[in-house]
Design an enzyme around this catalytic site. Sequence first.
Site, PDB file in Angstrom:
ATOM      1  N   GLY A   1      -4.716   0.939  14.367  1.00 21.74           N
ATOM      2  CA  GLY A   1      -5.118   0.858  13.228  1.00 21.74           C
ATOM      3  C   GLY A   1      -4.712   2.000  12.212  1.00 21.74           C
ATOM      4  O   GLY A   1      -4.439   1.949  11.111  1.00 21.74           O
ATOM      5  N   GLN A   2      -4.931   3.037  12.641  1.00 22.85           N
ATOM      6  CA  GLN A   2      -5.032   4.678  12.015  1.00 22.85           C
ATOM      7  C   GLN A   2      -3.750   5.295  11.924  1.00 22.85           C
ATOM      8  O   GLN A   2      -3.141   5.262  13.019  1.00 22.85           O
ATOM      9  CB  GLN A   2      -6.295   4.995  12.028  1.00 22.85           C
TER      10      GLN A   2
ATOM     11  N   CYS B   1     -12.119   1.809  16.415  1.00 25.75           N
ATOM     12  CA  CYS B   1     -10.708   1.245  15.939  1.00 25.75           C
ATOM     13  C   CYS B   1      -9.840   0.782  17.395  1.00 25.75           C
ATOM     14  O   CYS B   1      -9.287  -0.168  17.543  1.00 25.75           O
ATOM     15  CB  CYS B   1      -9.901   2.223  15.024  1.00 25.75           C
ATOM     16  N   MET B   2      -9.978   1.991  18.359  1.00 26.67           N
ATOM     17  CA  MET B   2      -9.164   1.522  19.623  1.00 26.67           C
ATOM     18  C   MET B   2      -9.517   2.277  20.813  1.00 26.67           C
ATOM     19  O   MET B   2      -8.993   2.345  21.817  1.00 26.67           O
ATOM     20  CB  MET B   2      -7.460   1.948  19.395  1.00 26.67           C
TER      21      MET B   2
ATOM     22  N   MET C   1      -7.403  -5.365  16.618  1.00 23.89           N
ATOM     23  CA  MET C   1      -8.981  -5.245  16.656  1.00 23.89           C
ATOM     24  C   MET C   1      -9.616  -6.564  17.498  1.00 23.89           C
ATOM     25  O   MET C   1     -10.742  -6.584  17.734  1.00 23.89           O
ATOM     26  CB  MET C   1      -9.546  -4.952  15.368  1.00 23.89           C
TER      27      MET C   1
ATOM     28  N   LYS D   1       0.707  -1.218  -0.180  1.00 23.80           N
ATOM     29  CA  LYS D   1      -0.177   0.124   0.172  1.00 23.80           C
ATOM     30  C   LYS D   1       0.768   1.170   0.002  1.00 23.80           C
ATOM     31  O   LYS D   1       0.621   2.209  -0.934  1.00 23.80           O
ATOM     32  CB  LYS D   1      -1.082   0.062   1.361  1.00 23.80           C
TER      33      LYS D   1
END
Lengths: 914, 297, 275
Positions: free
Chosen positions: A452-453, A180-181, A415, A84
């Site tokens: 995650g982000q 997400c968290m 997750m 990616k």
Amino acid sequence: MELSRRNFLKSGVAAATAMAVGVPISRIASVAAAETEQDWRWDKGVCRFCGVGCGIMIATQDGKIVATKGDPDAPVNRGLNCVKGYFNGKILYGKDRLTQPLMRMTDGRFDKKGKFTPVTWDQAFDEMAIQFKKAYEEKGPTGIGVIGSGQWLIQEGYAMTKLMKAGFRSNNIDPNARNCMASAVAAFMQVFGIDEPPGNYDDIEYTDTVVAWGANMAEAHPVLWQRVIDRRLGHSDMKIVNITTLRNMTSEGSDLEIIIKPNTDTALLNYLAREIIQRDAVNQAFVDAHCVFCAGPTDIGYGMRATDKFAFEAEKDIQAREVEVTLTRDEAIGLGLDPEQVHTIKQANAATADRHWLVGFEDFKAGVAPYTLDFVAELAKGDAEESLDAFKAKLMRLADLYADPKRKLVSFWTMGFNQHVRGTWVNEQIYSVHLLLGKIAEPGNSPFSLTGQPSACGTAREVGTFSHRLPADMVVNIAKHRDITEQTWKLPPKTLNPKVGSHITKIMRDLEDGSMSWVWVQVNNPFQHVANANHWLKAARENDNFIVVSDAYPSISAKVADLILPVAMIFEKWGGYGNAERRTQLWREQVPPPGEARSDLWQILEFSKRITLAEVWKEQAIPGLKDEGFEEGKLPDVMAAAQEMGYQPEMTLYEALFETPENKAFAWPDPVSKGHDNHTVKHLGVDWFVEKALFEEYAGFGRGHHHDLAPFDVYYQDDVRGLRWPVVDGKETPWRFNAKYDPYVKNGEIEFYGGAMKELTTGNLTGPTTEEKTKFPGKAKIFFRPYAAPVESPDGNYDLWLCTGRLLEHWHTGTMTRRVPELHRAMPAAVLDMNEKDAEERGLKRQDAVWIESRRGKIKAVIETTGRNRPPRGYSFMAFFDESVFVNKLCIDATCPISKEEDFKKTAIKIYKV
Amino acid sequence: MATKRQTTPALWNWRYLILRRVVQIGVLLLFFGTLHWGWSLFGLPLLSGNLSASEVLGQVTLADPFATLQILLTGHGLQAEVLLGAALVLGVFVILGGRVWCSWVCPVNLVTDVAGVLHRKTWRKNLFALPHHLRYTVLALALLLSVLIGLPAFEWVSPIGAMHREIIFGLGLGWTALVGLFLFDWLVVKHGWCGHLCPLGAFYSLVGRHTAQIRVKFDQSTCNGCGDCQAICPEPQVLNLKRLARDGQVLSGECTNCARCIPICPEKSLAFGWRLTQPGSGSVPAQHRLIMKEDNP
Amino acid sequence: MCRTHPSEPSAFITSGDSPIMTTRRGFIQKTIQGAAVATSGGMLWSYLVIQNARAEPLALRPPGALPDADFNALCIKCGRCVVACPYDTLTLAALADRAPLGTPYFEPRQIPCYLCHDIPCKVACPTGALSPTLENVMDSRMGLAFIDTEHCLSWQGLRCEICYRVCPLRDKAIRVETRRRELSKHAMLLPIVLSEGCTGCGICENACPTEIAAIKVLPAELIQGKIGDHFRMGWKQADGATPGSGPGDTWKGQMDAAPAQGQAPGLDYLNEPEF
């Protein structure tokens, strides 16, 4: 990339010359190419995607990104990227990039049922303001909402938080990071009193053991996984354990794979705690000096609505569990109850799920006592084809690894823990295990929550873009925190709303029940990613509301919107991200945005020009507000106090909140720009450096309060590749709470100095027994949390588990990565990974198209039995990137009642051939 | 004669030509529609494959008997399915007349007919002469080479295969071969391909030579020997008047039953009919001596 | 009406015999000429066919395709496999395509073979050019993948391995090996093709994200080497020496052909006077 015409001709000439003098053409071409590259401008940036935060270098020429490379100097990735990241430069140039505002119109006027039509920015903001005022006048600050993002730049998240909380006096702002968290955050706050991990990525190079809990690191944190594997290749005693509900890519690199049933991680962690105590492996000195024990209520529900008014008929049986539930036999055993009796409990603590109190070590010991090897192995074994003895051996091996005092150990999770109806609990339990062993806050010993982000930490958490938060770990429902914030922001007292706002799932529910009718979405695709999507799609399109979506591409959310605002993407604006190891990284604007696309920050500031103080700082009705110093259900009129401070009623929020004298002191142009443009400043038509001013204003919250960021300019120095906060005296902090590395530790070698929730009543496992509160500064909490069954499990009708998640090729809902043809070709569609025997049993084979149906809807997809994930019997997996498959229509919108994070991992489905 | 000709409605004169084109294009269309538009009957694909081999309604296999023969000669065994399919096709043309395939089915016929008309109308010169029987040599070579090189020799170079494949499955460069054929037929040798070289035509000439049931019948009593039929016939040698007079019908296997000669005959001396078992029986007045052109040089 | 034309010397043919056959000598002459033309034409023809059959050894055939020689002989070029393929993978080669005219082939970078479990192309084949004996599509051998490690993202250290994850025979056809990068604290995850398991379906080539695929599928014989029969890799169990297949037996044949009297190998050289 294409050669420019001039250079093309040049290389043509070179080729002719080459033939004449006999030099290999390829070499001449490479010389010509090198000449072309001389005109490129290289500058540092950050990868747009996951929370690992790889540094990249960006080459631009004539306003276009012509190349990127992994930054060889970035300590996170040392020049590497995942596939990616390899395409960072391409995500900006999808064919259907949005370049002008689009509004639903009929006959030249806004119409909710109309067709999208290009409009000017003025038309867009005018209608947006009309609709805002309509909702705001009618429903007050609770009638409007913002869905933000863990991919927001730091400044964007900060500006929106300030506009919402100080300007609109609404706490209905929540990022997708909620899903997400948030569970990790809630546990950090409850256990340590301060957010974010004590350790950092370097722990990998110091440790002997990596245990991945519900974290498919090999796909979700690709470059970090390379460091884990490298450690194993270079360290003979290194062990990697993968604890998962299905065989995945992380299993490939693991020494030990433990496949468990959904939600039994809570039992497994209690088994570990029990085993540590049984084996006398508790680090008593550490626990005595730095820990207390805690417990909380267990009748906390599942974060669903207590009413079935909006439920589909098929949902009602599950929804009823929000009110009352009968414990499973295993839950009864785990709670120390008689399993032969029926235990039906009311969810009395659903609204107060985060309550907790101090207990003694003996209480804790009694709590984990039922979690014997036999009980847990029977309960947790996830692969029906594995023998119980083999599974038990694995659990004992896991206990060996944790309990060995000589072995350093890092637990990573993502997750699988966070998206969990008991997500906060299970996060707390992993800390409990590490705290019992004292394996924390030192190199190589670390419980580490992977985000995650790219800026879940940097923006969502540190800036505090949640419905309950303020910057620097402060919260809206603590008067002292509001006071500090009001002073920093120069607001009249009691401007800030003390009532916690709607989290992201609740914003969706508010849209459905009509209590909210104006929503602005930024850097986010919530109508694709929020679970149980059928409800929200209908609510958005059919209820009387106005939804604004700032997006770069026509996503599902854009399609749902009434107004679409085209945005500048990452390298088209100045900004910063903060990764999972507290590393803050800033970059310059590299290329101009296309067409009329503008940064989210510009949009926030422009919109704020259309609202005046008189409209917002008057008395406001807040249903359900009850707080000391406030009239019930009301926010006071603060205009009078404001006028005393020099504000005028007709002042716009832009003037009052953003264009302050302090901010205007940061002049644009600034030497740090080194010739780079700033389209936000240009289109605002100002001469102050908006991004720098907002960054410095925001940084003021954390400096001196455990969250110190370096000065803005430092991050732009050529030799800086991001810094891990707190940055004190120019030095970053690799390990927190440890005196060797963390200047904030004042007492002893280890100090958990976080200040939140460090004063509690005392009691036993069933509840507090005293009113009196005890303070325990500098200590962390070891929680007892029992096993809890998932809210929904497969039954005779919906007979298969469904878990959703990510994969390496695509980022989240695929809005960007699906625009990269190469990535799209590599993974064009989401498939349902399932066990071959389950497929056979249903008369299915790989590649068959099937209907997948849950209580909440049905979708069509292709099944795969030889895919990258190999689920055990009874289990299936599907990635959520694919909007044409849209798996989140199926998922249950149950959440962890404490963190309000949805559980995307446990939905019961059935499948049948199309 | 001229007035008589004009009395016949133009469209009626074109009836066989139109019918042939309908059949030729229809066959291609069935293949094409099945592949590209999913044509089906009772949910079964109508006609999949191409003229080399195909499947009717997903049930019955048909195969090109000449291709099948070549494959067999390469020394490879074949599945019963394809052998039956080839036999079926062979059977049909044994009854109808082998070269019915050429003028009623073969897509190349569309091209060579146009070239033939152009030749007649514009050029009218042959650069060199080719004997009609050359095709039998080519046929023999195709079969021999199949044995020798172990590959179905004609199938590998066949412009017929190239054309129908490319019409059905999408165009490649096969049209260039057709352009070559077209130019050859137009400018080099009249009916050069179909009438002189094509080994498939040769194969079909042999098929049904003695068994074809539908033949062009000749009524000697009305024939005035004008020669129009020979002028238009792509295989003029089959209209040898002496043999016609003797047999009362066209017996040569090289006749393609294209029926060009029937409407063009001003005297309506030619017509389709069932094969006569007795040569010359019925229609030939034996005593009548036909005046031949060469009798009046 | 006279329709005689100079180009039609005998517009109204009455005789099947052509005048050139009239003399015996002429007949023999013509026969020899004809035979010569036929032979040279036939040679040219077979040359064309063989050339066409060999010209493009890069073509990938549908699953179950027999070895080239047999496939080329049996394929009737009917395109029923093309019709049967649900993914539009197969094409019949047109003139100047990369495969012999009219035969089915596929280019995985465009559309790979998705390995349908019911192998509809094979079922449709009427001639058996696609072997009816292929039962499990995973046993088909359409080609073999190979990796250009110089341009493979994973081999350069990036985290890609898309080929590995999309492979329907993961770990059987493509495996990932790990190696230290040395330049930094990152391992390299290196995809490696295992010829034993690779079907040549080309899903990897199709998915490869580089500008030109760094993993490609070609007919196995084009890329696969072979070590001599005289050496066995003793450490591989399958190749372990067993009686009857040892090196001695392989050499035996050569040594047994005893040289004739006075013709000992090497004598020529040894008896040369010059040094």
